[in-house]
Write a protein that holds these residues in place. Structure first.
Motif, PDB file in Angstrom:
ATOM      1  N   PHE A 207      24.600  18.522 -14.880  1.00  0.00           N
ATOM      2  CA  PHE A 207      24.323  18.041 -13.579  1.00  0.00           C
ATOM      3  C   PHE A 207      22.810  18.533 -13.076  1.00  0.00           C
ATOM      4  CE2 PHE A 207      26.866  21.388 -12.510  1.00  0.00           C
ATOM      5  CZ  PHE A 207      26.251  21.931 -11.439  1.00  0.00           C
ATOM      6  N   THR A 208      21.997  17.606 -12.225  1.00  0.00           N
ATOM      7  CA  THR A 208      20.755  17.566 -11.634  1.00  0.00           C
ATOM      8  C   THR A 208      21.308  17.322  -9.975  1.00  0.00           C
ATOM      9  OG1 THR A 208      18.629  16.788 -11.404  1.00  0.00           O
ATOM     10  CG2 THR A 208      20.298  15.363 -12.177  1.00  0.00           C
ATOM     11  N   ILE A 209      20.374  17.961  -9.205  1.00  0.00           N
ATOM     12  CA  ILE A 209      20.649  17.592  -7.776  1.00  0.00           C
ATOM     13  C   ILE A 209      19.276  17.132  -7.102  1.00  0.00           C
ATOM     14  CG2 ILE A 209      21.462  18.722  -5.564  1.00  0.00           C
ATOM     15  CD1 ILE A 209      23.447  20.358  -7.058  1.00  0.00           C
ATOM     16  N   HIS A 210      19.251  16.132  -6.482  1.00  0.00           N
ATOM     17  CA  HIS A 210      18.315  15.659  -5.458  1.00  0.00           C
ATOM     18  C   HIS A 210      18.037  16.890  -4.730  1.00  0.00           C
ATOM     19  CE1 HIS A 210      18.203  11.423  -6.800  1.00  0.00           C
ATOM     20  NE2 HIS A 210      17.253  11.266  -6.177  1.00  0.00           N
ATOM     21  N   ALA A 211      17.145  17.583  -4.514  1.00  0.00           N
ATOM     22  CA  ALA A 211      16.882  18.635  -3.457  1.00  0.00           C
ATOM     23  C   ALA A 211      15.455  19.097  -3.316  1.00  0.00           C
ATOM     24  CB  ALA A 211      17.429  19.848  -3.965  1.00  0.00           C
ATOM     25  N   GLY A 212      15.148  19.453  -2.265  1.00  0.00           N
ATOM     26  CA  GLY A 212      13.620  19.650  -2.132  1.00  0.00           C
ATOM     27  C   GLY A 212      12.790  18.479  -1.909  1.00  0.00           C
ATOM     28  N   GLU A 213      13.316  17.243  -1.424  1.00  0.00           N
ATOM     29  CA  GLU A 213      12.533  16.200  -1.310  1.00  0.00           C
ATOM     30  C   GLU A 213      12.339  15.833   0.292  1.00  0.00           C
ATOM     31  OE1 GLU A 213      14.641  12.661  -2.123  1.00  0.00           O
ATOM     32  OE2 GLU A 213      12.694  11.485  -2.483  1.00  0.00           O
ATOM     33  N   ALA A 214      13.323  15.696   1.080  1.00  0.00           N
ATOM     34  CA  ALA A 214      12.964  15.316   2.424  1.00  0.00           C
ATOM     35  C   ALA A 214      13.589  16.677   3.098  1.00  0.00           C
ATOM     36  CB  ALA A 214      13.775  14.074   2.828  1.00  0.00           C
ATOM     37  N   TYR A 215      13.805  17.681   2.592  1.00  0.00           N
ATOM     38  CA  TYR A 215      14.251  18.823   3.212  1.00  0.00           C
ATOM     39  C   TYR A 215      13.725  19.988   2.095  1.00  0.00           C
ATOM     40  CZ  TYR A 215      16.968  21.592   6.433  1.00  0.00           C
ATOM     41  OH  TYR A 215      17.890  22.362   7.255  1.00  0.00           O
ATOM     42  N   GLY A 216      13.742  21.068   2.948  1.00  0.00           N
ATOM     43  CA  GLY A 216      13.123  22.152   2.282  1.00  0.00           C
ATOM     44  C   GLY A 216      13.812  23.186   1.346  1.00  0.00           C
ATOM     45  N   LEU A 217      13.294  24.460   1.468  1.00  0.00           N
ATOM     46  CA  LEU A 217      13.817  25.595   0.568  1.00  0.00           C
ATOM     47  C   LEU A 217      15.283  25.718   0.524  1.00  0.00           C
ATOM     48  CD1 LEU A 217      11.056  28.318   0.991  1.00  0.00           C
ATOM     49  CD2 LEU A 217      11.428  26.673  -0.974  1.00  0.00           C
ATOM     50  N   PRO A 218      16.123  25.622   1.840  1.00  0.00           N
ATOM     51  CA  PRO A 218      17.405  25.910   1.710  1.00  0.00           C
ATOM     52  C   PRO A 218      18.133  24.940   0.770  1.00  0.00           C
ATOM     53  CG  PRO A 218      16.458  25.884   4.008  1.00  0.00           C
ATOM     54  CD  PRO A 218      15.386  25.455   3.163  1.00  0.00           C
ATOM     55  N   SER A 219      17.666  23.811   0.815  1.00  0.00           N
ATOM     56  CA  SER A 219      18.499  22.827   0.090  1.00  0.00           C
ATOM     57  C   SER A 219      18.182  23.183  -1.514  1.00  0.00           C
ATOM     58  CB  SER A 219      17.714  21.387   0.286  1.00  0.00           C
ATOM     59  OG  SER A 219      18.263  20.214  -0.264  1.00  0.00           O
ATOM     60  N   ILE A 220      16.940  23.490  -1.837  1.00  0.00           N
ATOM     61  CA  ILE A 220      16.788  23.815  -3.286  1.00  0.00           C
ATOM     62  C   ILE A 220      17.584  25.268  -3.614  1.00  0.00           C
ATOM     63  CG2 ILE A 220      15.117  24.766  -4.860  1.00  0.00           C
ATOM     64  CD1 ILE A 220      12.980  23.414  -3.526  1.00  0.00           C
ATOM     65  N   TRP A 221      17.480  26.190  -2.622  1.00  0.00           N
ATOM     66  CA  TRP A 221      18.366  27.202  -2.949  1.00  0.00           C
ATOM     67  C   TRP A 221      19.860  27.026  -3.116  1.00  0.00           C
ATOM     68  CZ3 TRP A 221      22.303  29.733  -0.130  1.00  0.00           C
ATOM     69  CH2 TRP A 221      22.887  30.931  -0.541  1.00  0.00           C
ATOM     70  N   GLU A 222      20.480  26.036  -2.342  1.00  0.00           N
ATOM     71  CA  GLU A 222      21.939  25.822  -2.338  1.00  0.00           C
ATOM     72  C   GLU A 222      22.024  25.229  -3.822  1.00  0.00           C
ATOM     73  OE1 GLU A 222      23.822  23.623   0.678  1.00  0.00           O
ATOM     74  OE2 GLU A 222      23.542  25.145   2.024  1.00  0.00           O
ATOM     75  N   VAL A 258      12.741  30.181  -9.944  1.00  0.00           N
ATOM     76  CA  VAL A 258      12.945  28.809 -10.410  1.00  0.00           C
ATOM     77  C   VAL A 258      12.029  28.647 -11.835  1.00  0.00           C
ATOM     78  CG1 VAL A 258      11.993  26.349 -10.047  1.00  0.00           C
ATOM     79  CG2 VAL A 258      13.538  27.470  -8.243  1.00  0.00           C
ATOM     80  N   ARG A 259      10.704  29.279 -11.624  1.00  0.00           N
ATOM     81  CA  ARG A 259       9.717  29.428 -12.587  1.00  0.00           C
ATOM     82  C   ARG A 259      10.340  30.375 -13.726  1.00  0.00           C
ATOM     83  NH1 ARG A 259       3.559  31.272 -12.394  1.00  0.00           N
ATOM     84  NH2 ARG A 259       4.679  33.011 -11.860  1.00  0.00           N
ATOM     85  N   ASP A 260      10.925  31.530 -13.521  1.00  0.00           N
ATOM     86  CA  ASP A 260      11.306  32.221 -14.570  1.00  0.00           C
ATOM     87  C   ASP A 260      12.484  31.743 -15.303  1.00  0.00           C
ATOM     88  OD1 ASP A 260       9.297  34.025 -13.586  1.00  0.00           O
ATOM     89  OD2 ASP A 260      10.856  35.304 -12.473  1.00  0.00           O
ATOM     90  N   ARG A 261      13.490  31.225 -14.696  1.00  0.00           N
ATOM     91  CA  ARG A 261      14.381  30.539 -15.316  1.00  0.00           C
ATOM     92  C   ARG A 261      14.214  29.211 -16.014  1.00  0.00           C
ATOM     93  NH1 ARG A 261      19.729  32.621 -14.389  1.00  0.00           N
ATOM     94  NH2 ARG A 261      20.255  31.030 -15.760  1.00  0.00           N
ATOM     95  N   ARG A 262      12.868  28.881 -15.872  1.00  0.00           N
ATOM     96  CA  ARG A 262      12.563  27.466 -16.479  1.00  0.00           C
ATOM     97  C   ARG A 262      13.387  26.308 -15.729  1.00  0.00           C
ATOM     98  NH1 ARG A 262       8.525  28.336 -16.402  1.00  0.00           N
ATOM     99  NH2 ARG A 262       7.685  26.896 -18.077  1.00  0.00           N
ATOM    100  N   VAL A 263      13.558  26.198 -14.584  1.00  0.00           N
ATOM    101  CA  VAL A 263      14.422  25.218 -13.869  1.00  0.00           C
ATOM    102  C   VAL A 263      13.273  24.092 -13.816  1.00  0.00           C
ATOM    103  CG1 VAL A 263      15.651  24.449 -11.882  1.00  0.00           C
ATOM    104  CG2 VAL A 263      15.994  26.821 -12.499  1.00  0.00           C
ATOM    105  N   PRO A 264      13.997  22.816 -14.515  1.00  0.00           N
ATOM    106  CA  PRO A 264      13.277  21.707 -14.647  1.00  0.00           C
ATOM    107  C   PRO A 264      13.052  21.160 -13.348  1.00  0.00           C
ATOM    108  CG  PRO A 264      14.779  21.547 -16.537  1.00  0.00           C
ATOM    109  CD  PRO A 264      15.101  22.903 -15.554  1.00  0.00           C
ATOM    110  N   LEU A 265      11.879  20.673 -12.958  1.00  0.00           N
ATOM    111  CA  LEU A 265      11.654  20.011 -11.752  1.00  0.00           C
ATOM    112  C   LEU A 265      11.309  18.542 -12.097  1.00  0.00           C
ATOM    113  CD1 LEU A 265       9.001  22.417  -9.885  1.00  0.00           C
ATOM    114  CD2 LEU A 265      11.630  22.282  -9.737  1.00  0.00           C
ATOM    115  N   GLU A 266      12.138  17.624 -11.551  1.00  0.00           N
ATOM    116  CA  GLU A 266      12.071  16.106 -11.813  1.00  0.00           C
ATOM    117  C   GLU A 266      10.970  15.630 -11.051  1.00  0.00           C
ATOM    118  OE1 GLU A 266      16.697  15.944 -13.194  1.00  0.00           O
ATOM    119  OE2 GLU A 266      15.974  14.719 -11.401  1.00  0.00           O
ATOM    120  N   MET A 267       9.820  15.528 -11.197  1.00  0.00           N
ATOM    121  CA  MET A 267       8.654  15.092 -10.030  1.00  0.00           C
ATOM    122  C   MET A 267       8.398  13.775 -10.076  1.00  0.00           C
ATOM    123  SD  MET A 267       6.507  18.876  -9.543  1.00  0.00           S
ATOM    124  CE  MET A 267       7.133  18.588  -7.885  1.00  0.00           C
TER     125      MET A 267
END
Ligand SMILES: O=c1[nH]cnc2c1ncn2[C@@H]1O[C@H](CO)[C@@H](O)[C@H]1O
Ligand SMILES: [Zn+2]
Length: 364
Positions: A207-222, A258-267
């Motif tokens: 699974f992927t999650i829409h996060a860090g679009e309209a809301y910031g870091l807490p959403s990405i962290w969660e 995020v970078r170290d773990r190579r988490v993909p960003l769907e930009m």
């Protein structure tokens, strides 16, 4: 010097093999299809002229607000309630992506939105899958090879995520490769659906999650640390944890992770420009994050709402950020490495399609 470090022309970009991880089925309808179906079912549209309707979607989505942006989906969802219409929309989606040079796509949809006329969730999913298979075949007859897989979304504001996630697991060998949550981000944190994400992890499901679009870091962290998301939908606000005033840029703990773990960003740059994240491709964080070697991918999000395509997103990166064949190849390989299909199938597309085509087209 190899031509791989040159800038491709728009025509070359169109022919390059592309991989797409973030595209909404109900955000990519052909304007004429919306009109055809709306007339049949008696749904009222702002206009019945295809060019005007395309422009209506684009301009209505230019407000700078994700919430207003999402309101336009009322019209696309309204014409996707009958089985035959869902099949048609999915078929045309596959054909259109293939004509744009997309060779691999994961297209997402929230089945709960298309059950208003009595389809069950399972029937809605089956209609989507059938449309993709038909579209792949039609694309083949046009000389284009594409593989279209499906992601199922739960809507953040509804209570159906668990049921949809169970269906994503049930249909995983029939074309569904993962799960996502979509809808308004502010006020609906990913941890609201924690049980569902724990269920998916127990099932070894992607699974992927829409996060860090309209809301910031807490959403990405969660999304990453509480829910276990493999990829981030957008994730663009990760830049809030990066200090670009230093050279090299200084990364905080979360952005480093995020970078170290190579988490993909769907930009999705065009979509972000419309919802107010950046004012242009030149100022969008995509290029900066790519330079810092985050695992960035480039995507369309909603082709209708943004009047865009993979070719257009990539061409804008070439024109506004001086991207070369090499930059485009890197995000394409990033996307395939991050795809939810089995590892050997990802490698096979990279080695037998992407690399040879890039080598060939860049040497023209
Ligand atoms: O960029 C986005 N962020 C959040 N939700 C979105 C975005 N684009 C589309 N949808 C939502 O996802 C649903 C299923 O495809 C769409 O109906 C829309 O409400
Ligand atoms: Zn999206």
């Amino acid at each position: 010097m190899s031509n791989i470090t040159k800038k491709p022309t728009a025509e070359q970009v169109k022919r390059l093999p592309k991989a797409l991880l973030h595209d909404h089925l109900d955000g990519g309808l052909r304007p004429q299809t919306i009109i055809d179906i709306a007339k049949e079912i008696g749904h009222e549209l702002p206009t019945y002229d295809a060019a005007e309707l395309a422009e209506w979607f684009r301009s209505s989505c230019d407000s700078g607000s994700l919430v207003l942006y999402l309101e336009t989906f009322a019209h696309t969802v309204a014409v996707m309630q009958r089985r035959q219409d869902i099949v048609r929309v999915a078929r045309e989606c596959a054909v259109d992506l293939a004509r744009d040079g997309v060779v691999y796509a994961e297209v997402r949809m929230a089945p709960e939105l298309i059950t208003e006329k009595g389809l069950t969730l399972a029937q809605a999913i089956e209609a989507i899958l059938e449309g993709f298979r038909e579209g792949e075949a039609e694309a083949k007859s046009e000389g284009n090879t594409i593989r279209v897989m499906s992601l199922l979304c739960g809507m953040r504001q509804n209570q159906l995520s668990q049921v949809v996630a169970e269906l994503a697991v049930k249909y995983r060998d029939q074309g569904v490769v993962g799960f996502d949550i979509a809808g308004p981000e502010d006020g609906f944190p990913p941890s609201d659906q924690l049980d569902t994400f724990e269920y998916l992890r127990r099932e070894n499901a992607h699974f992927t999650i829409h996060a860090g679009e309209a809301y910031g870091l807490p959403s990405i962290w969660e999304a990453i640390q509480l829910c276990g998301a493999e990829r981030l939908g957008h994730g663009v606000r990760i830049t809030d944890d990066i200090d670009f005033n230093h050279t090299p840029a200084r990364l905080g703990r979360l952005s480093s992770y995020v970078r170290d773990r190579r988490v993909p960003l769907e930009m999705c740059p065009s979509s972000n420009i419309q919802t107010g994240v950046a004012d242009s491709f030149a100022h969008h964080p995509l290029a900066k994050l790519a330079k810092l070697r985050f695992r960035v991918t480039i995507n369309t999000d909603n082709r209708l709402m943004s009047a865009t395509s993979m070719s257009r997103e990539m061409t804008e990166m070439v024109n506004q950020c001086d991207w070369t064949f090499q930059d485009l190849q890197r995000v394409t390989i990033n996307a395939l490495k991050s795809a939810f299909i089995p590892f050997e199938e990802r490698l096979s597309i990279i080695e037998s399609v992407v690399k040879p085509q890039y080598a060939k087209i860049s040497e023209e």
